[in-house]
Design a protein around this motif. Structure first.
Motif, mmCIF file in Angstrom:
data_model
loop_
_atom_site.group_PDB
_atom_site.id
_atom_site.type_symbol
_atom_site.label_atom_id
_atom_site.label_comp_id
_atom_site.label_asym_id
_atom_site.label_seq_id
_atom_site.Cartn_x
_atom_site.Cartn_y
_atom_site.Cartn_z
ATOM 1 N N ALA A 114 10.199 -1.470 -54.366
ATOM 2 C CA ALA A 114 11.635 -1.586 -54.077
ATOM 3 C C ALA A 114 12.280 -0.199 -54.100
ATOM 4 O O ALA A 114 13.099 0.135 -53.233
ATOM 5 N N VAL A 115 11.919 0.603 -55.080
ATOM 6 C CA VAL A 115 12.464 1.959 -55.185
ATOM 7 C C VAL A 115 12.136 2.754 -53.933
ATOM 8 O O VAL A 115 12.982 3.452 -53.373
ATOM 9 N N ALA A 116 10.894 2.628 -53.465
ATOM 10 C CA ALA A 116 10.483 3.367 -52.265
ATOM 11 C C ALA A 116 11.291 2.925 -51.048
ATOM 12 O O ALA A 116 11.743 3.758 -50.258
ATOM 13 N N LEU A 117 11.478 1.633 -50.907
ATOM 14 C CA LEU A 117 12.120 1.106 -49.703
ATOM 15 C C LEU A 117 13.650 1.139 -49.764
ATOM 16 O O LEU A 117 14.307 0.691 -48.822
ATOM 17 N N GLY A 118 14.207 1.632 -50.863
ATOM 18 C CA GLY A 118 15.666 1.650 -50.968
ATOM 19 C C GLY A 118 16.254 0.262 -51.148
ATOM 20 O O GLY A 118 17.389 0.007 -50.757
#
Lengths: 390, 390
Positions: free
Chosen positions: B31-35
């Motif tokens: 989730a952090v990676a994908l914003g």
């Protein structure tokens, strides 16, 4: 601290990162995996990394008491940026706080004059350079390096092309602008280079170090826009030389954590050190999807004095292209097209609102064929930015 | 919600996950990676995922008002576990909340009797089975399948080997134990199997689906301990059949998100469906380091109706071994040895305190050689658990 140590499993390391930008945010991805508790000293309650971590107190990184309180709850303090005052970090170390990289190393990433002087002591290859105080100094320096154009840089505080001036002659108004910045100014030879390279290494307190494959980076208006790993067609001997230069600098300066050494591949064949950064770096973002161990994981491992992971590439080519803010405000809408078009694409958004030219994310593609891989990554970044619409 | 929508970039999706275990924690990495902003409805302030996300309100997932308040701030609600009451989810859907997987699908992962009855309607291959209410029913069922031993299972609430009884004969005291559980009981044929396989698929609301390579899983005392991707030596036709079975089930049941179908490879060659899970699954953890797109990323993409990513493996073999709680309380100390021994090892800790047999993490190794890769992963897990000391 949001979590008392007793709420966390025995032995959980707490790493404090000063600064809540995208580097801290990407560090969180690997901290979560490794069971490391990441605390962030954030510039505001909703900055990039604050959206992604459980524990992000807001505070001014220039305020000694704020930083001291923050550090008191951490096993080690490290950085999302290089702007914390050196004297503040010395005071922290005197209090017994582990600071990695420490102020004696970090100053070389904070002050370009200090960096140049230090690298000269062990003859690291560099462009000709000189601290200049007057227009006459500038003219003298130009004479020494064979004439204009030359480059002026603020010794402190520059980033992403800010604080850098290309000077075409003695009467160029940029000279006055540079001296008007209120910061000591460094003059540098304008290197005739064929491309820019970057050497990323990570180093532990006891001196273990790993070197990532040398990458090619493309800058536009002083901002990194594209990185290819490994640098295509680079002579293996030259690649090894670039890695050795970076490892030497990390060792000589006592860097702990990631060190990025940006270099020019000069037309005459020399590899010249351009800039240093002592933190995960834009030219290492490819490693998240493209290397066995990302630069963020190795940075965390290094500052915790854990053995470092393999920096080897996982694919023949990995290409990272930055997503810069453009006309499209909703970055997520473009995902539908990009992800449908390329099931192997890796998209990274930073939780940052779009502003023209601002780094709001990056995309990574990897594959066996350089041109195809590049074209996939370039397409996705351009589509997300809004410069193409199909 | 900790973040007002106006604090986040335009278009940022907010995904709510009910349950704060390691699946939610690992979802946060992607989730952090994908914003994507991940909210977690947590069982306590410091549970596994609560340590890793910015926004983890504590609340009872069985309380309709709590879940409704949580869901009101999310674009879609999904799950770390399958224990949210079906009627509560129906009420949420009636309120207009997007729930993925929806209650009409999820009930098949919550209730084994419902699942068996439904799979029979489209002749998905399954062990013989029957809901039983008395000891006489059990004896009749055993007669039908060629005698004891047979298996009794609670239709609801079982996990990791809990709620499963192996029954050797009509007078086995396990029969009384099963009926004493207060939950309807399902009897199943004890399949003579050569190994267990798992088929992981992800499916979007509009029906796009991807199937991961079929993996081999090893269970001990009902707990998954080791997974090898792909299942070594599996006949390609059988692998395709297993993928098709899982895709068929996902489609028939209207699953949105990840569906894991655990199967037996029976000695007579049949592939029989054992269990279903509608969430990222232990047999898919290998995909974080071993696949182009992890099961966690594809789960997020699916519930947000984004195009799915490639489920292809990145290495010839990837082996994941769970780290179960043993005698060693400080999991982090063993890292020094494991990471130094194997620079390619990927370690995942869940932020969970050690309890005997509890899943507190996993390790993943990948490589070209199956035996070497397995031995690397097994060694690290055993060392971290404390069952070996060198």
């Amino acid at each position: 601290m949001k979590f008392d140590r007793k709420d966390l499993p025995v032995g959980t390391p707490v790493v404090g990162m000063v600064g809540g930008g995208q580097l801290a945010r990407m560090t969180q991805e690997t901290a979560v995996a490794l069971g490391i508790q990441l605390r962030v000293l954030a510039e505001g309650p909703a900055v990039s990394a604050a959206q992604a971590v459980a524990d992000a107190p807001v505070g001014d990184y220039k305020d000694p008491e704020t930083v001291r309180r923050f550090a008191a709850e951490c096993d080690v303090v490290t950085f999302d940026h290089e702007h914390v005052p050196t004297e503040l970090l010395h005071a922290l170390e005197a209090d017994g706080v582990k600071v990695h990289p420490g102020p004696d190393a970090l100053v070389h990433a904070q002050d370009k004059a200090v960096m140049r002087a230090r690298l000269d002591t062990f003859a690291a290859p560099a462009p000709a350079h000189q601290v200049v105080g007057t227009a006459a100094d500038v003219a003298d320096f130009a004479k020494r390096v064979g004439g204009f154009p030359i480059i002026l840089k603020t010794t402190r505080g520059g980033y992403d092309g800010k604080g850098v001036w290309f000077v075409d002659g003695p009467d160029d108004p940029q000279v006055a602008t540079a001296f008007g910045s209120g910061v000591p100014i460094l003059a540098e030879e304008k290197v005739d280079f064929v491309r820019e390279l970057s050497a990323i290494v990570a180093r532990s307190p006891h001196g273990q170090a790993v070197a990532y494959p040398i990458v090619e980076s493309v800058q536009r208006d002083g901002i990194c826009v594209e990185v290819t790993a490994p640098a295509p067609g680079l002579d293996p001997a030259k690649a090894a030389q670039a890695q050795q230069t970076a490892l030497r600098i990390a060792g000589e300066l006592g860097v702990v954590g990631v060190l990025a050494v940006e270099m020019f591949e000069a037309r005459d064949g020399r590899l010249l050190v351009n800039e240093l950064a002592m933190r995960p770096h834009n030219t290492g973002h490819w490693s998240i999807d493209g290397a066995v161990t990302s630069q963020f994981e190795n940075h965390l491992r290094a500052v915790l004095d854990l053995p470092l992971g393999s920096p080897a590439a996982r694919a023949p080519y990995t290409v990272m292209v930055n997503v810069l803010g453009g006309d499209v405000e909703d970055m997520h809408r473009g995902l539908l097209h990009c992800l449908a078009r390329d099931p192997g694409l890796k998209v990274h958004f930073y939780g940052k609102s779009v502003q023209p030219g601002r780094k709001v994310g990056h995309v990574t593609a990897y594959g066996d064929d350089l041109e195809e891989t590049r074209s996939r990554a370039r397409h996705a970044a351009a589509y997300l930015t809004g410069t193409i619409d199909e």
